[in-house]
Scaffold this active site. Structure first.
Site, short mmCIF file in Angstrom:
data_model
loop_
_atom_site.label_atom_id
_atom_site.label_comp_id
_atom_site.label_asym_id
_atom_site.label_seq_id
_atom_site.Cartn_x
_atom_site.Cartn_y
_atom_site.Cartn_z
N SER A 1 0.85 -1.18 0.00
CA SER A 1 0.00 0.00 0.00
C SER A 1 0.89 1.24 0.00
O SER A 1 1.71 1.38 -0.90
CB SER A 1 -0.95 -0.03 1.20
OG SER A 1 -1.87 1.04 1.14
N THR A 2 0.79 2.10 1.01
CA THR A 2 1.56 3.35 1.03
C THR A 2 3.06 3.08 0.91
O THR A 2 3.61 2.32 1.68
CB THR A 2 1.29 4.13 2.32
OG1 THR A 2 -0.11 4.14 2.57
CG2 THR A 2 1.81 5.55 2.23
N HIS B 1 -2.59 -1.10 -3.36
CA HIS B 1 -3.72 -0.17 -3.22
C HIS B 1 -3.44 1.06 -4.08
O HIS B 1 -2.53 1.83 -3.78
CB HIS B 1 -3.89 0.25 -1.76
CG HIS B 1 -4.20 -0.88 -0.84
ND1 HIS B 1 -3.96 -0.82 0.52
CD2 HIS B 1 -4.73 -2.12 -1.06
CE1 HIS B 1 -4.33 -1.97 1.08
NE2 HIS B 1 -4.79 -2.76 0.14
N MET C 1 -0.07 1.10 4.83
CA MET C 1 -0.90 1.50 5.96
C MET C 1 -1.97 0.45 6.21
O MET C 1 -2.48 -0.16 5.28
CB MET C 1 -1.53 2.85 5.59
CG MET C 1 -2.46 3.45 6.58
SD MET C 1 -2.87 5.16 6.10
CE MET C 1 -3.65 4.95 4.51
N ASP D 1 -4.31 -4.89 5.82
CA ASP D 1 -4.76 -5.73 4.71
C ASP D 1 -3.65 -6.70 4.31
O ASP D 1 -2.50 -6.30 4.13
CB ASP D 1 -5.14 -4.86 3.51
CG ASP D 1 -5.70 -5.67 2.36
OD1 ASP D 1 -6.32 -6.72 2.60
OD2 ASP D 1 -5.51 -5.23 1.20
#
Length: 343
Positions: free
Chosen positions: A165-166, A191, A283, A286
């Site tokens: 993600s991030t 993401h 972040m 998940d």
């Protein structure tokens, strides 16, 4: 309090961002600048913790300002981006230079979506304030195509699965550029918004020895290929005859995401003994539960370590669940993937 400086040439956008950031009790807007020259002086006097930065501005564009900032005074930056075919390559370049994340430019006429937008902005600003900044890199230095030896003997049914993600676009790139061109198929859930996933896949394809594409429904997993989940569909892998095939699922959000890493990892459980799964920077949590399921079904699992993660959220969740057999610095992930899928 997290101090935020807004840099945007539009008074309307500055007003909206100020309003949504000020709604949070732990965030405060210490100033707003209409161009990078004004921003430069405000950074010196106000010492903000996070900057939100527009890409298109007069006098100096956001990318040029970001490049100067990350070289001279690195600090957490969240880009304000138009989520369009034109905007996505520039935003990906900003992440390459060192921006922590990006958010969509607010749609000024969509009042009913403003609360959801406000929560997204607040969350990304909070995350940016705690993010570990990467060293500044020029796009030229980052775009060196890997020249790696091939001919490695890999296990015939191996599948590599990556979730992020991030900070993930750059982490994924660092892994992929080290993979040989005939490595086992790699499926990735990052993401990312829809238009950005196709731009990201094209950018990776130009940079890596493996062939990288945005996953399409029915794609057969083949050695030497990387399949990136589209930004608005879950990616699953299913068995079809003698092949493993990509399936795109337009179902509900999972862990507030679509695509979700847990969905990908869960789909791989029937083939777990042939799977090596890795959770990179990001972040939230998940992928951690899905990784635990894969481990229990016989997969090899690993998570990126805290020191090299921009945000140690998803990998940390996997470590805390005892879902990751190994915790690795980012620079060691590719070698681990090659070793764990070799005969």
């Amino acid at each position: 309090m997290i101090k935020v400086l807004i840099v945007d040439d539009s008074p309307l956008i500055r007003g909206i961002l100020t309003e949504v950031i000020q709604q949070a009790k732990d965030l405060t807007v210490v100033g707003s600048a209409e161009d990078p020259y004004q921003a430069r002086e405000m950074i010196k006097s106000l010492n903000p913790d996070v900057i939100t930065l527009d890409i298109e501005m007069p006098k100096m564009d956001g990318i040029s300002f970001l490049r100067n900032l990350m070289r001279l005074r690195p600090m957490p930056v969240v880009m304000i981006s138009t989520l369009t075919q034109q905007g996505s390559p520039i935003t990906l370049e900003a992440l390459e230079i060192g921006a922590v994340d990006f958010i969509a430019k607010p749609k000024v006429n969509v009042a009913e979506q403003l609360q959801h937008y406000a929560e997204s902005v607040q969350e990304k600003v909070r995350t940016a304030a705690t993010a570990r900044l990467r060293p500044y890199r020029t796009s030229e230095a980052a775009a060196q195509k890997a020249q790696l030896p091939s001919g490695q003997a890999f296990e015939r049914n191996s599948i590599i699965a990556i979730g992020a993600s991030t900070g993930g676009t750059e982490a994924i790139k660092e892994v992929l550029v080290q993979m040989p061109k005939d490595a086992p198929p790699i499926v990735i859930t990052q993401h990312i918004p829809p238009v950005f996933s196709s731009s990201f896949a094209m950018r990776m394809d130009k940079t890596c020895a493996m062939h990288v594409k945005e996953a399409e429904d029915g794609d057969i997993l083949e050695f030497g290929r990387v399949y990136i989940a589209p930004g608005d569909k879950h990616l699953k892998v299913v068995s079809k005859g003698l092949n493993k095939v990509c399936v795109l699922d337009d179902g509900e959000l999972v862990n507030r995401h679509k695509p979700a890493v847990d969905v990908l990892f869960d789909s791989l459980k029937p083939f777990a003994k042939s799977v090596t799964a890795v959770l990179l920077t990001g972040m939230g949590s998940d992928g951690a539960r899905g990784m635990l399921g894969l481990l229990e079904a016989g997969a090899k699992t690993a998570a990126q370590d805290e020191q090299t993660s921009v945000v140690w959220g998803m990998p940390k969740a996997a470590v805390e669940m005892n879902a990751a057999q190994k915790v690795l610095p980012l620079q060691s992930v590719a070698a681990h993937l090659i070793k764990s899928t070799s005969r």
